[in-house]
Structures are given as C-alpha cells and as structure tokens.
Design an enzyme around this catalytic site. Structure first.
Site, PDB file in Angstrom:
ATOM      1  N   ASN A  37     -12.614   8.836  -6.834  1.00 31.21           N
ATOM      2  CA  ASN A  37     -12.810   7.945  -8.093  1.00 31.21           C
ATOM      3  C   ASN A  37     -13.754   7.981  -8.755  1.00 31.21           C
ATOM      4  OD1 ASN A  37     -10.546   6.585  -6.641  1.00 31.21           O
ATOM      5  ND2 ASN A  37     -12.089   5.217  -5.292  1.00 31.21           N
ATOM      6  N   ASN A  95     -16.812   7.621  -2.353  1.00 30.64           N
ATOM      7  CA  ASN A  95     -16.659   7.452  -3.518  1.00 30.64           C
ATOM      8  C   ASN A  95     -18.329   6.362  -3.660  1.00 30.64           C
ATOM      9  OD1 ASN A  95     -14.678   8.185  -4.563  1.00 30.64           O
ATOM     10  ND2 ASN A  95     -13.033   6.910  -3.795  1.00 30.64           N
ATOM     11  N   HIS A  96     -18.750   5.910  -2.764  1.00 34.50           N
ATOM     12  CA  HIS A  96     -20.320   5.544  -3.066  1.00 34.50           C
ATOM     13  C   HIS A  96     -21.061   5.396  -3.670  1.00 34.50           C
ATOM     14  CE1 HIS A  96     -17.991   2.611  -0.399  1.00 34.50           C
ATOM     15  NE2 HIS A  96     -18.422   2.309  -0.580  1.00 34.50           N
ATOM     16  N   LYS A  98     -21.060   7.839  -6.938  1.00 33.38           N
ATOM     17  CA  LYS A  98     -21.073   7.908  -7.912  1.00 33.38           C
ATOM     18  C   LYS A  98     -21.755   7.843  -9.104  1.00 33.38           C
ATOM     19  CE  LYS A  98     -17.590   5.606  -7.374  1.00 33.38           C
ATOM     20  NZ  LYS A  98     -16.340   4.863  -7.317  1.00 33.38           N
ATOM     21  N   TYR A 161     -24.284   2.574  -5.116  1.00 26.22           N
ATOM     22  CA  TYR A 161     -24.122   1.436  -6.375  1.00 26.22           C
ATOM     23  C   TYR A 161     -25.080   1.630  -7.355  1.00 26.22           C
ATOM     24  CZ  TYR A 161     -20.383  -0.442  -3.238  1.00 26.22           C
ATOM     25  OH  TYR A 161     -19.645  -0.813  -2.416  1.00 26.22           O
ATOM     26  N   ARG A 177     -28.042  -1.621  -4.244  1.00 25.30           N
ATOM     27  CA  ARG A 177     -28.007  -1.826  -3.011  1.00 25.30           C
ATOM     28  C   ARG A 177     -28.987  -1.679  -2.383  1.00 25.30           C
ATOM     29  NH1 ARG A 177     -22.941  -3.147  -0.148  1.00 25.30           N
ATOM     30  NH2 ARG A 177     -22.900  -1.207   1.018  1.00 25.30           N
ATOM     31  N   HIS A 181     -24.044  -2.759   4.267  1.00 29.02           N
ATOM     32  CA  HIS A 181     -23.355  -4.022   3.602  1.00 29.02           C
ATOM     33  C   HIS A 181     -24.209  -4.955   4.011  1.00 29.02           C
ATOM     34  CE1 HIS A 181     -18.815  -3.073   3.250  1.00 29.02           C
ATOM     35  NE2 HIS A 181     -19.234  -2.630   3.135  1.00 29.02           N
ATOM     36  N   TYR A 223     -22.423  -8.569  -4.228  1.00 31.56           N
ATOM     37  CA  TYR A 223     -22.408  -7.523  -4.688  1.00 31.56           C
ATOM     38  C   TYR A 223     -22.855  -7.785  -5.655  1.00 31.56           C
ATOM     39  CZ  TYR A 223     -19.332  -4.424  -1.195  1.00 31.56           C
ATOM     40  OH  TYR A 223     -19.237  -3.649  -0.284  1.00 31.56           O
ATOM     41  N   HIS A 241     -20.389 -11.224  -0.012  1.00 33.48           N
ATOM     42  CA  HIS A 241     -19.427 -11.091   0.999  1.00 33.48           C
ATOM     43  C   HIS A 241     -19.573 -11.474   2.517  1.00 33.48           C
ATOM     44  CE1 HIS A 241     -17.895  -7.601   3.295  1.00 33.48           C
ATOM     45  NE2 HIS A 241     -18.902  -6.950   3.717  1.00 33.48           N
ATOM     46  N   HIS A 248     -14.863  -6.280  11.247  1.00 29.43           N
ATOM     47  CA  HIS A 248     -14.911  -6.451   9.623  1.00 29.43           C
ATOM     48  C   HIS A 248     -14.305  -6.459   9.016  1.00 29.43           C
ATOM     49  CE1 HIS A 248     -17.056  -4.539   6.641  1.00 29.43           C
ATOM     50  NE2 HIS A 248     -18.224  -6.048   6.188  1.00 29.43           N
TER      51      HIS A 248
HETATM   52 ZN    ZN Z   1     -19.514  -6.099   5.379  1.00 32.80          ZN
END
Ligand code: ZN
Length: 449
Positions: A37, A95-96, A98, A161, A177, A181, A223, A241, A248
């Site tokens: 992506n 894909n994180h 980019k 991100y 971030r 998570h 997010y 989230h 999870h």
């Molecule tokens: Zn999580």
C-alpha cells in the site's frame, strides 16, 4: 498531379499512424514500481514550479519523483532511502513505513520513512513499545535535485505513521506515533530547515485503561491525523484503539478533534478551551469528542476547515463483522456549527471508498474518493447541504479490476497535480498516478517504469 495527391494521402496515413503510436505510448501513471500500500498522508509538495512526490517502492524502500510543470517533464523515480523493513521474505508486507516528504526554505527535500516503532536493538523507547523497522530521515544532497540523498541522524528511530507539516514561516513539524500500539503520539519541531529537531513532545498518552479487568489487560491507544489549519494552527482528527491483551484485534471507536496553536504553543478543543498535554482518554472524552460511535468500529479520517473556520471531520465507520479490523467501513461526515457537532447518514457514499475533503468558499463540501472495490474509480463527490447528501460529479480515473489508494492533498498543490494515487491490481501490479483538476498527468510508457 495524380501522383502528388497519392503521395499526400500516404503522408496523411503516416501522420495518423505516428499520432496513434504517440497516444498509445502515453500512460496515466508515472511509475509502475510501487509496492504494497504505497501511499499515505503528506507525500508531496509543489515548490517553485515542481511537484515532488514520494511513495513506497520495491522492498518497502522510499522512492521519489518530480514533475516540472513548465516543461511537462518527469524526473525519476529515484530511490531516496533504504528501509530496514521489507527485506525478510518470511514477513508479510508491513506498510507502516511509507514516506512523508517536505521541501525546506532552502529547497532541500526531506523524507522520513521506514518506521514501525523500531526494535530493542535501537535502545530504550521511553514513550512506548517496539515492533519493527527504524524511522529514518534522508535529505537531498542538493536543493531541487532528487537524484542523490544522504541519511541524517537527527530524529527518534521509534516512529511510525510519520507526517511532515510545514508552517508558513518554514517551521517543520514531524508528527508520529513513538513506537507500536502502546506508545504516545509526539512531534519534533525544526526551526532550522531540518538540521536539528527538538526532543519528542508527547501529545496524547498511552496508559492502562480503566476498562482493564483481571482477565483482560486493556491499554488506551490512538490513531491521529494531522493537517494544517488556519494561519498557524495544526488540526487533528483522531480515534481510540482498545488495545487488548492477551487476545488482540483492531477494535477502534469514536471520533475526536483538537487543534494546536503553534504560535502560542498551546492545544485547544473546538470551543477554544485549553488542553493539558499529554491528553489522556479521560480528557479526550470530556473535552474533544466529536462522536461516540458506541459499538460501531471506526477508522480515522481527516479534519478540514470551512470558510468560517469551523472544522469538518471525516471518519470511516461500520459494524463489527467478526474480522480483525471490524469490516467494511463507509465515510461519515461531521461538522461543527459553532455550537455543536452535527452528523449525517451519508448513505449515498460508496461503501469502502476513502479519500480527501475540501470545503470551498461557497461552503460546498467536496470529497475526492478512491473506490477500494475492484473496477473502482477516483471521483469527486459534492454536497451543497452541509454533507446531508452527496452527488457523484467528475470521475478522474477509472480502473479495470483495480482499486485506488489516495494520499492527502499535496502541499501548496498546483491545480494539475493535487493528489498522489496508487492504482492497485493485487500486490503485483501497482501504478502511481499524479492527479489534478482534470485528471492524471501523462507520461511516456517507456519512462513510466
Ligand atoms: Zn493494539
């Protein structure tokens, strides 16, 4: 006489043939080496007659291309930096990492990419946990020249991100971030064209949730989407989230909004009430909630301002369908009237379509949406009634068996080059297109490799 006519006729046929070859040798994409992506967020900038764009290329590395509007010439793509991710064939595409791109006041081009929270090998992460990759910063060796790059070590490696915002005075804000998570979201600021950055400053806090029980550990996780607001404001649309363990999934809910006055170095909610940083779940719920979506799951959208400076926020919402990220989500539009948040059903928008929003001086809301179903298109959807109903207007791109992924609008965009779009037919065939008001910028097929 007869002969001359004959020669003329043959000549015309030849001309037609040449024209046909030229037509068929032009494509609506400028590169065909995109991977996974390939786009997200703030991927490009128009600067001094040139549009610079970045995307994820082979092996998840960072790629860059440039379009010169006056000469109508493309340059690149070039590889600008190597990611630590994408090299291990036993892992799925991450894909994180980019890239995000910005041009500084001296014309140097900066890209940040490659992060998904980093690993323990990079040291202690004081603001969160680890996952993979390393957030990297590369700078063009010469101004306005995307052909050669150097890596600089002046930002935290624990980012994901990543997103550059540039203010009118040239100050650079890098948002991300700070880890996997369960990490705070932060920014680092540069007032010297990306030579140095402040230490990461926490915006929102990850912590043990009050919903935790003996059998289930729940962490508050977030997010955030950042964009430039009015004058020196940065505006933020975000969601929550429910980061659960040991089992999870991707449960995310609600819609929130806040803003950062970079002049005063203060954060506010929509009523201009001051926020305390880092924002906690409790403070977010009381001060910044746009919509409590209850059981419905959300994906984060964006915030934009209307002509009165009131924010409009998008969110992607759907019922939980037993899948790891819930199920199909459709765009929902919210706006601040000056007194309260209003929402619409938005039943006329296509399921799963995602994209950008602008509100013009007539307060007409324009969504530029990419269809994520196969045989999709990229089209403008218009609302003249504050988002109560949308009508499909212009189709800019169409795909046979493909779907579309859109970046955010390009910074300071030229009308011919407003957004970067990936046309994706599976993981093997991904093309990059640069779209403007009237459709894509074309390139000769042999160069669009
Ligand atoms: Zn999580």
């Amino acid at each position: 006489m007869k002969n001359i006519k004959h020669v003329g006729f043959v000549f015309l046929i030849l001309l037609n043939l040449i024209a046909c070859t030229q037509n068929t040798s032009k494509t609506d994409y400028f590169a065909s080496n995109a991977f996974g992506n390939p786009v997200t967020g703030n991927v490009g900038e128009y600067y001094n007659g040139v549009t610079y764009v970045s995307y994820q290329g082979p092996l998840e590395d960072a790629y860059v291309a440039a379009y010169h509007h006056q000469t109508k010439k493309w340059v690149g793509p070039f590889k600008a930096g190597t990611s630590l991710m994408g090299k291990d064939p036993s892992r799925k595409i991450d894909n994180h990492g980019k890239p995000t791109l910005v041009v500084d006041k001296n014309g140097y081009i900066h890209m940040v990419f490659g992060g998904h929270g980093g690993t323990k090998a990079l040291g202690k992460n004081p603001l969160g946990n680890y996952h993979y990759g390393k957030q990297k910063h590369v700078v063009s060796k010469k101004p306005y020249d995307i052909s050669s790059w150097q890596e600089v070590d002046n930002i935290s490696p624990f980012g994901t991100y990543s997103r550059f915002i540039k203010m009118d005075n040239g100050d650079l804000y890098l948002f991300y971030r700070h880890g996997a998570h369960t990490s705070n979201w932060v920014y680092q600021k540069s007032v010297d064209n990306g030579l140095t950055f402040t230490q990461p400053i926490s915006i929102i806090k990850t912590k043990k949730s009050k919903l935790s029980s003996e059998s289930q550990n729940i962490q508050d996780s977030w997010y955030l989407h950042f964009s430039k607001g009015k004058n020196n404001d940065i505006i933020v649309a975000y969601n929550y989230h429910v980061c659960k363990g040991p089992k999870h999934d991707g449960e995310r809910h609600h819609v929130y909004y806040m803003k950062f006055d970079t002049n005063k170095n203060e954060w506010y909610n929509v009523k201009n009430e001051k926020l305390m940083l880092p924002v906690t779940k409790e403070q977010a719920d009381i001060m910044t909630l746009v919509k409590n979506t209850g059981e419905r799951w959300t994906h984060n959208g964006i915030a934009r301002l209307d002509k009165n400076g009131n924010p409009h926020v998008t969110s992607y919402e759907g019922d939980y369908e037993g899948k790891i990220h819930g199920g199909v989500k459709t765009l929902q539009h919210y706006y601040w009237t000056g007194q309260d948040w209003k929402s619409n059903q938005n039943n006329d928008l296509p399921e799963g379509a995602r994209g950008e929003m602008l509100i013009n001086t007539n307060n007409q809301i324009k969504l530029l949406l990419g269809d994520t179903t196969n045989n999709g298109d990229v089209a403008w959807w218009i609302s003249n009634d504050n988002g109560n109903s949308f009508t499909k207007e212009t189709i800019l791109l169409k795909s046979k068996k493909g779907k579309f992924l859109l970046s955010n609008f390009i910074r300071n965009a030229h009308p011919d080059a407003q957004i970067l779009v990936a046309e994706k037919k599976g993981n093997e065939d991904i093309k990059m297109c640069l779209l403007g008001e009237n459709g894509p910028i074309y390139r000769s097929k042999k160069d669009a490799k």
